[in-house]
Design a protein around this motif. Structure first.
Motif, PDB file in Angstrom:
ATOM      1  N   SER B 222      65.237  81.567  16.608  1.00 56.12           N
ATOM      2  CA  SER B 222      64.626  81.098  15.437  1.00 56.12           C
ATOM      3  C   SER B 222      63.535  80.147  15.793  1.00 56.12           C
ATOM      4  O   SER B 222      63.136  79.245  15.104  1.00 56.12           O
ATOM      5  CB  SER B 222      65.602  80.291  14.843  1.00 56.12           C
ATOM      6  N   SER B 223      62.943  80.100  17.199  1.00 56.59           N
ATOM      7  CA  SER B 223      62.093  79.148  17.478  1.00 56.59           C
ATOM      8  C   SER B 223      60.964  79.872  18.832  1.00 56.59           C
ATOM      9  O   SER B 223      60.154  79.230  19.251  1.00 56.59           O
ATOM     10  CB  SER B 223      62.676  77.802  18.124  1.00 56.59           C
ATOM     11  N   HIS B 224      61.563  80.932  19.074  1.00 61.45           N
ATOM     12  CA  HIS B 224      60.851  81.642  20.211  1.00 61.45           C
ATOM     13  C   HIS B 224      60.016  83.016  19.806  1.00 61.45           C
ATOM     14  O   HIS B 224      60.638  83.471  18.913  1.00 61.45           O
ATOM     15  CB  HIS B 224      61.705  81.932  21.261  1.00 61.45           C
ATOM     16  N   PRO B 282      76.918  85.585  17.763  1.00 57.14           N
ATOM     17  CA  PRO B 282      76.458  84.287  17.416  1.00 57.14           C
ATOM     18  C   PRO B 282      75.020  83.910  18.373  1.00 57.14           C
ATOM     19  O   PRO B 282      74.044  83.059  17.807  1.00 57.14           O
ATOM     20  CB  PRO B 282      77.464  83.244  17.444  1.00 57.14           C
ATOM     21  N   GLU B 283      74.926  84.026  19.318  1.00 62.98           N
ATOM     22  CA  GLU B 283      73.902  83.744  20.236  1.00 62.98           C
ATOM     23  C   GLU B 283      72.517  84.638  20.033  1.00 62.98           C
ATOM     24  O   GLU B 283      71.450  84.081  20.562  1.00 62.98           O
ATOM     25  CB  GLU B 283      74.192  84.152  21.717  1.00 62.98           C
ATOM     26  N   THR B 285      70.522  84.429  17.283  1.00 67.98           N
ATOM     27  CA  THR B 285      69.581  83.443  16.953  1.00 67.98           C
ATOM     28  C   THR B 285      68.870  82.655  17.874  1.00 67.98           C
ATOM     29  O   THR B 285      67.950  81.759  17.712  1.00 67.98           O
ATOM     30  CB  THR B 285      69.994  82.592  15.588  1.00 67.98           C
ATOM     31  N   SER B 286      69.260  82.576  19.022  1.00 70.75           N
ATOM     32  CA  SER B 286      68.783  81.908  19.956  1.00 70.75           C
ATOM     33  C   SER B 286      68.359  82.984  21.444  1.00 70.75           C
ATOM     34  O   SER B 286      67.934  82.734  22.454  1.00 70.75           O
ATOM     35  CB  SER B 286      70.044  81.125  21.009  1.00 70.75           C
ATOM     36  N   GLN B 435      46.693  83.313  18.781  1.00 67.70           N
ATOM     37  CA  GLN B 435      46.489  82.291  17.872  1.00 67.70           C
ATOM     38  C   GLN B 435      47.135  82.968  16.537  1.00 67.70           C
ATOM     39  O   GLN B 435      47.902  82.246  15.805  1.00 67.70           O
ATOM     40  CB  GLN B 435      45.110  82.537  17.314  1.00 67.70           C
ATOM     41  N   GLN B 438      51.078  82.408  16.760  1.00 62.61           N
ATOM     42  CA  GLN B 438      51.581  81.063  16.681  1.00 62.61           C
ATOM     43  C   GLN B 438      51.583  80.778  14.813  1.00 62.61           C
ATOM     44  O   GLN B 438      52.425  79.948  14.464  1.00 62.61           O
ATOM     45  CB  GLN B 438      50.650  79.969  17.112  1.00 62.61           C
ATOM     46  N   VAL B 439      50.686  81.334  14.436  1.00 64.19           N
ATOM     47  CA  VAL B 439      50.641  81.234  12.883  1.00 64.19           C
ATOM     48  C   VAL B 439      51.680  81.899  12.086  1.00 64.19           C
ATOM     49  O   VAL B 439      52.370  81.346  11.045  1.00 64.19           O
ATOM     50  CB  VAL B 439      49.307  81.553  12.188  1.00 64.19           C
ATOM     51  N   PRO B 442      56.206  81.026  12.815  1.00 66.66           N
ATOM     52  CA  PRO B 442      57.175  80.314  11.931  1.00 66.66           C
ATOM     53  C   PRO B 442      57.659  80.918  10.730  1.00 66.66           C
ATOM     54  O   PRO B 442      58.863  80.573  10.260  1.00 66.66           O
ATOM     55  CB  PRO B 442      56.242  78.966  11.644  1.00 66.66           C
ATOM     56  N   TYR B 445      60.547  82.765  11.747  1.00 66.83           N
ATOM     57  CA  TYR B 445      61.835  81.907  11.921  1.00 66.83           C
ATOM     58  C   TYR B 445      62.333  81.550  10.727  1.00 66.83           C
ATOM     59  O   TYR B 445      63.477  81.264  10.808  1.00 66.83           O
ATOM     60  CB  TYR B 445      61.351  80.504  12.801  1.00 66.83           C
ATOM     61  N   LYS B 446      61.766  81.110   9.900  1.00 64.86           N
ATOM     62  CA  LYS B 446      62.118  80.486   8.549  1.00 64.86           C
ATOM     63  C   LYS B 446      63.025  81.702   7.879  1.00 64.86           C
ATOM     64  O   LYS B 446      63.966  81.507   7.231  1.00 64.86           O
ATOM     65  CB  LYS B 446      60.993  80.352   7.449  1.00 64.86           C
ATOM     66  N   VAL B 449      66.585  82.016   9.691  1.00 67.99           N
ATOM     67  CA  VAL B 449      67.650  80.897   9.527  1.00 67.99           C
ATOM     68  C   VAL B 449      67.877  80.986   7.684  1.00 67.99           C
ATOM     69  O   VAL B 449      68.720  79.970   7.530  1.00 67.99           O
ATOM     70  CB  VAL B 449      67.221  79.646   9.882  1.00 67.99           C
ATOM     71  N   GLU B 451      65.524  79.918   5.476  1.00 70.82           N
ATOM     72  CA  GLU B 451      64.964  78.773   4.905  1.00 70.82           C
ATOM     73  C   GLU B 451      64.200  79.560   3.558  1.00 70.82           C
ATOM     74  O   GLU B 451      63.863  78.886   2.677  1.00 70.82           O
ATOM     75  CB  GLU B 451      63.917  78.163   5.714  1.00 70.82           C
TER      76      GLU B 451
END
Lengths: 292, 476
Positions: B222-224, B282-283, B285-286, B435, B438-439, B442, B445-446, B449, B451
């Motif tokens: 969720s962040s890579h 469970p892992e 999301t990592s 570029q 990176q845009v 996210p 990722y949202k 999770v 969001e």
């Protein structure tokens, strides 16, 4: 009174080094902040943008969220470390504590661990599915702890990790300060009938103020630019919930190669840090600047 | 007796010829490397099985033969990029050869980061090895050629597809087959459609509830950026969404402007992929590619899309894997019509990943590095390298008996790569790779999770991607 200029000669090397490694990069960042510059753009050259980067920042919710998140993080870690550090300092100074030296040594160990190793270790402890922290939290308390899906868990873990790593530094600083305090004012306060809280607040805190101020400043600066530990622990996630300002700037400057915008962000963050430090200084000393 | 003498004579002549050839080869490397004796070349790469082989075997062998020392830094994916790009940007010359992932090569070419290997060898024939022949490589080499000149800019060192791995032991178990049939009414076999895949994932999650077994892996950190890659390069293509959903000519990402990033197919793909998380350990999301391989090797998932660079050790190395001898290999499941599009060359079903070693323009030891790249580009070193890193970059390697033998142990992974590799494709030729990643990442990722909803995530991602492309000047 005769003055010798030889002192300036001795200061020259240090001044030159400071100028090269501090002032020149700062001026360069200030300069780049006024340009639109991305080496991966169709036009990779510097193009004058005036204040556009700064204007954009004011409306950039991702940047503002990162900044706000960092301030909240810094507030929690600095306050918690100060309180915890003081309690531990008093405890480790108590004559009655058996094995005091041993506890002091153990307590100090986290300071010598590199931040990157701290982040990696905490990640291993907390990774869902394998880590012992989620395992025991589930086993003992029925908590489904997951730092890769739950923003609250990730944020709190980042704070706890920072407390583990840096509270010993605060403890050591306060121990040094407390040890150096003169005994007479404390004895005088006791004779005058002051209770423990009054003695702490009206006698110990004012005398400890120089040490407190230094410690708080150091920890505040560190907390505001926290990158490596957080990167290893959560990489700024889940989603962007632990993307502190340092990480956010790094992402913009390096993978995105948005140098102009990144420079503007860095400067604005520096400005916020200076203002915060000044406010803290005024709040803690009652003075508006300058040395005593 | 006469024939015995003849045989001995022929034997000695053969031995003499062989040894003189071997000596001649040795002497070629030694002679060519003579001017660079004692030099040290430094390289950086992602810590992958193929890279580790270079670090532990090929580098020391090259040093032994040439006297040129090789210092090799195998590090994490993001560190590798960070260090190499900073070095090339600042022109510091710390590295003499760098890993060029297939994704990033177009950025490096656009920024003139790389030394033209073809031209350099043509200009300096003394260091052009007779054993280095670009025509020996698979077509994967084409991704490392300058589109303008056709010259080679990197020597392939890693190439793999992302296959669908499944637990053959579980799929072949009669009791499980019966339970599956009773539960779903269908026969248990590797999925060919997304619905089948989801059904299998659901079944095994329920079946494995008390066994530390789940239905699927998901590379959904969720962040890579690994999550971005799994979605856009492994899953979205199986729904017919190619090139990250960005039009290569207009650089439009939104459907309104002719892009595909937020098309109905892309949204269906993201909903499917995010939906798999409830059947994943469970892992997940990592998990990046490494953790997904680890999860499968630990026997925690019944099926999954796993980077092929890990296939060899998962299927054969008992010291690291609990599923040796239990691994099945197949093509990923696809939507109707996607396989046909891939077979006709109009689409693809996943990403053909890998990388090459190239020489940065900032290198201070270009000639010595050119020798090293040719050394690792010889046919003779390929087989053992493939055995260690499940990577094949030369056609001849496929036919080596050792590879044929390992292929059997890997349930035909190499055969799949050779015969169906054409169904996969490399990264889109975008110089703005990092570029846009990176845009857009996210928003992925949202969605992971929870969001935001997957549909909203893609709508917002497409708009943000387009804005970034306008800012970079690609889209008017």
């Amino acid at each position: 009174m005769r003055q010798s200029n030889i002192g300036w000669l001795f200061l020259t090397p240090a001044t030159l080094i400071l100028f090269v490694v501090g002032f020149v990069p700062f001026i360069y960042i200030l300069y780049v902040g006024f340009f639109d510059w991305n080496t991966n753009a169709v036009d990779p050259t510097l193009r004058w943008a005036g204040l556009q980067n700064y204007r954009s920042l004011v409306f950039d919710t991702t940047f503002l969220n990162s900044l706000a998140r960092t301030l909240v993080f810094a507030f929690f870690v600095v306050v918690s470390e100060l309180l915890l550090g003081y309690v531990l300092a008093r405890a480790l100074m108590a004559d009655r504590l058996w094995g005091r030296q041993f506890f002091r040594t153990i307590h100090t160990l986290p300071i010598v661990v590199a931040p990157i190793a701290v982040g990696a270790t905490w990640r291993l402890l907390c990774v869902p599915g394998f880590g012992i922290v989620p395992y025991y939290l589930k086993l003992w308390f029925g908590i489904d702890y997951n730092i890769s899906t739950n923003a609250y868990h990730a944020f709190v873990t980042a704070i706890i990790m920072d407390l583990w790593h840096w509270t010993p530094f605060v403890t050591l600083s306060l121990m040094a300060g407390l040890t150096a305090l003169p005994k007479e004012p404390l004895e005088q306060a006791q004779i005058d009938g002051g209770n423990k809280l009054q003695i702490f607040w009206y006698v110990i805190v004012p005398m400890l103020k120089p040490v407190l101020l230094t410690t708080v400043f150091i920890r505040l600066m560190d907390a505001l630019r926290s990158v490596d530990e957080i990167w290893m622990l959560t990489k700024g996630g889940p989603a962007e919930s632990t993307r502190f300002i340092g990480l956010h700037i790094w992402i913009n400057v390096f993978p995105k190669t948005d140098y102009g915008y990144g420079a503007a962000m860095s400067l604005l963050t520096l400005y916020v840090t200076i203002v915060l430090s000044w406010l803290l200084f005024v709040a803690m000393t009652g003075r508006k600047g300058g040395a005593q | 007796m006469n024939s015995f003498v003849k045989a001995v004579g022929v034997g000695f002549i053969s031995l003499g010829l062989w040894s003189s050839t071997a000596l001649a080869q040795d002497s070629w490397w030694k002679t060519a490397a003579q001017p660079y004796q004692g030099a040290t070349i430094r390289g950086i790469s992602e810590s992958t099985p193929a890279s580790k082989y270079v670090e532990q075997v090929l580098g020391p062998k090259f040093t032994e033969e040439t006297g040129i020392k090789v210092e090799f830094e195998a590090t994490s994916w993001d560190q590798m990029y960070d260090k190499a790009i900073k070095d090339m940007e600042a022109n510091t010359g710390i590295y003499d050869f760098v890993y060029i992932e297939q994704d990033i090569v177009y950025t490096y070419l656009a920024r003139n980061f790389l030394v033209d290997i073809t031209k350099s060898l043509a200009d300096n024939a003394k260091i052009a090895s007779p054993d280095f022949k670009p025509e020996n490589f698979t077509t994967f080499l084409n991704y490392f050629k300058d589109p303008k000149s056709g010259n080679v800019m990197g020597v392939p060192m890693e190439a793999f597809i992302k296959p669908y791995l499944y637990r053959k032991d579980l799929f072949d178990d009669p009791a499980i087959q019966k339970a599956y049939k009773d539960s779903t009414g269908a026969d248990l076999k590797p999925a060919t459609t997304h619905d089948e895949y989801t059904q299998i994932a659901k079944f095994f999650t329920e079946y494995g509830a008390d066994k530390e077994l789940w239905g699927t892996t998901v590379q959904a950190s969720s962040s890579h950026p690994a999550a971005f890659y799994e979605f856009f390069e492994s899953v979205a293509p199986t729904f017919g969404v190619y090139n990250w959903g960005i039009d290569g000519k207009t650089f439009a990402a939104t459907e309104a402007n002719g892009g595909q990033m937020n098309s109905a197919a892309a949204k269906k793909a993201l909903n499917y992929w995010v939906g798999l998380l409830k059947y994943a350990p469970p892992e997940s999301t990592s998990s990046t590619w490494d953790e997904v391989a680890g999860t499968f090797a630990a026997g925690r998932a019944a099926q999954g899309l796993v980077y092929g660079e890990n296939a060899a050790w998962i299927a054969t190395d008992e010291s690291k894997s609990t599923v040796v001898g239990k691994v099945g290999v197949a093509l990923p499941p696809v939507e109707a019509g996607v396989m046909e599009a891939a077979e006709s060359g109009k689409g693809y079903i996943g990403y053909y990943d890998g990388g090459a070693f190239g020489i940065p323009h900032s290198s201070k030891n270009k000639d010595a590095s050119l020798l090293f790249l040719q050394y690792i580009g010889q046919a003779s070193v390929q087989t053992d390298w493939a055995l260690a890193g499940s990577r094949i970059v030369m056609n001849s390697t496929y036919h080596d008996p050792k590879i044929v033998d390992q292929d059997k142990k890997m349930n035909g992974y190499y055969t799949l790569m050779r015969e169906d590799g054409k169904l996969f494709a490399g990264a889109p030729p975008f110089p703005f790779h990092a570029q846009v990643l990176q845009v857009v990442a996210p928003f992925i990722y949202k969605a992971i999770v929870g969001e935001i909803k997957p549909d909203d995530a893609l709508d917002q991602a497409a708009t943000a991607a387009e804005a970034e492309l306008v800012k970079l000047g690609y889209r008017k």
